[in-house]
Design an enzyme around this catalytic site. Structure first.
Site, short mmCIF file in Angstrom:
data_model
loop_
_atom_site.label_atom_id
_atom_site.label_comp_id
_atom_site.label_asym_id
_atom_site.label_seq_id
_atom_site.Cartn_x
_atom_site.Cartn_y
_atom_site.Cartn_z
CD GLU A 46 -2.21 1.44 2.86
OE1 GLU A 46 -2.21 2.50 3.49
OE2 GLU A 46 -2.29 0.30 3.63
CG ASP A 50 0.17 7.13 -1.10
OD1 ASP A 50 -0.91 7.59 -1.50
OD2 ASP A 50 0.99 7.84 -0.64
CD GLU A 121 -3.07 4.29 -1.24
OE1 GLU A 121 -3.43 5.62 -1.39
OE2 GLU A 121 -2.90 3.83 -0.12
#
Length: 229
Positions: A46, A50, A121
């Site tokens: 994640e 991102d 993400e």
């Protein structure tokens, strides 16, 4: 493993290492109930996803629009925010592939949105690690950047309060104000009901866990009530 192969087929990505997609679909709560589980949970993916998402969106905006930095920043924020990622995750159907604890599966509302956005993400992070930047870019353009025309058309990149004020001054020459109509709950779990007013007229109400959130929701509802969206 078959469930993740189905997901890979659905998003049209041929993974060299399907375990990366499985890891992207593993919420940390799942590890608490499955001590024998061999893979990590998805927070590191994640974190990576991102950054990849922000770079791809930033590059697209920079190369395709000559607008000032402030506008591009607002547009980017609308594309990469959690609410948007949760919407895209819903469109893909990520939730049925997620590995979560029984308790997390029962979560709804904001908690569910948060988990879906993070998973989105993580998927981007997995694609980037497995297939590189170009494939990640194509995926992000197909599922997320494609939302940009709608965002620009509805001006949803503007804060609802700012947009409602802009429209109320344009059409009614009045600056809106907000009032607390009601509040309830213990101090650590307060809920507020706010009204947005144009002069003496209450245009709409909004509820939230803070006064700011309630005001935003009231402004959003006010835009709908006045058909200004």
């Amino acid at each position: 493993m078959e469930r993740f192969k189905k997901l890979a087929k659905k998003i049209e990505i041929e993974f060299n290492k399907i375990e990366l997609l499985q890891e992207a679909m593993t919420h940390r709560s799942y590890l608490n109930e499955h001590k024998e589980y061999k893979l990590d949970q998805n927070e590191r993916l994640e974190f990576l996803g991102d950054a990849v998402l922000e770079l791809v969106v930033t590059e697209h905006l920079y190369l395709n629009y000559g607008n000032p930095e402030g506008e591009l920043t607002n547009w980017r924020a609308s594309l990469v925010k959690g609410e948007m990622l949760a919407v895209v995750a819903d469109e893909i159907g990520l939730e049925k592939y997620l590995l979560m604890s029984k308790g997390e599966k029962r979560d709804t509302g904001k908690a569910r949105q948060y988990i879906l956005a993070n998973a989105m993400e993580a998927v981007i992070g997995a694609i980037y690690l497995d297939r590189g930047y170009e494939v990640s870019q194509n995926f992000i353009n197909k599922w997320i950047v494609v939302k940009l025309p709608g965002i620009l058309e509805t001006k949803s990149y503007l804060d609802p309060k700012s947009y409602f004020q802009e429209k109320s001054q344009e059409f009614e020459q009045v600056t809106p104000h907000y009032e607390v109509l009601e509040e309830w709950g213990p101090d650590h779990e307060k809920v507020f009901l706010m009204g947005v007013f144009l002069g003496d007229e209450k245009v709409a109400e909004g509820k939230g866990d803070s006064k700011q959130e309630a005001q935003r929701n009231a402004a959003e509802n006010g835009l709908e009530a006045r058909n200004w969206k």
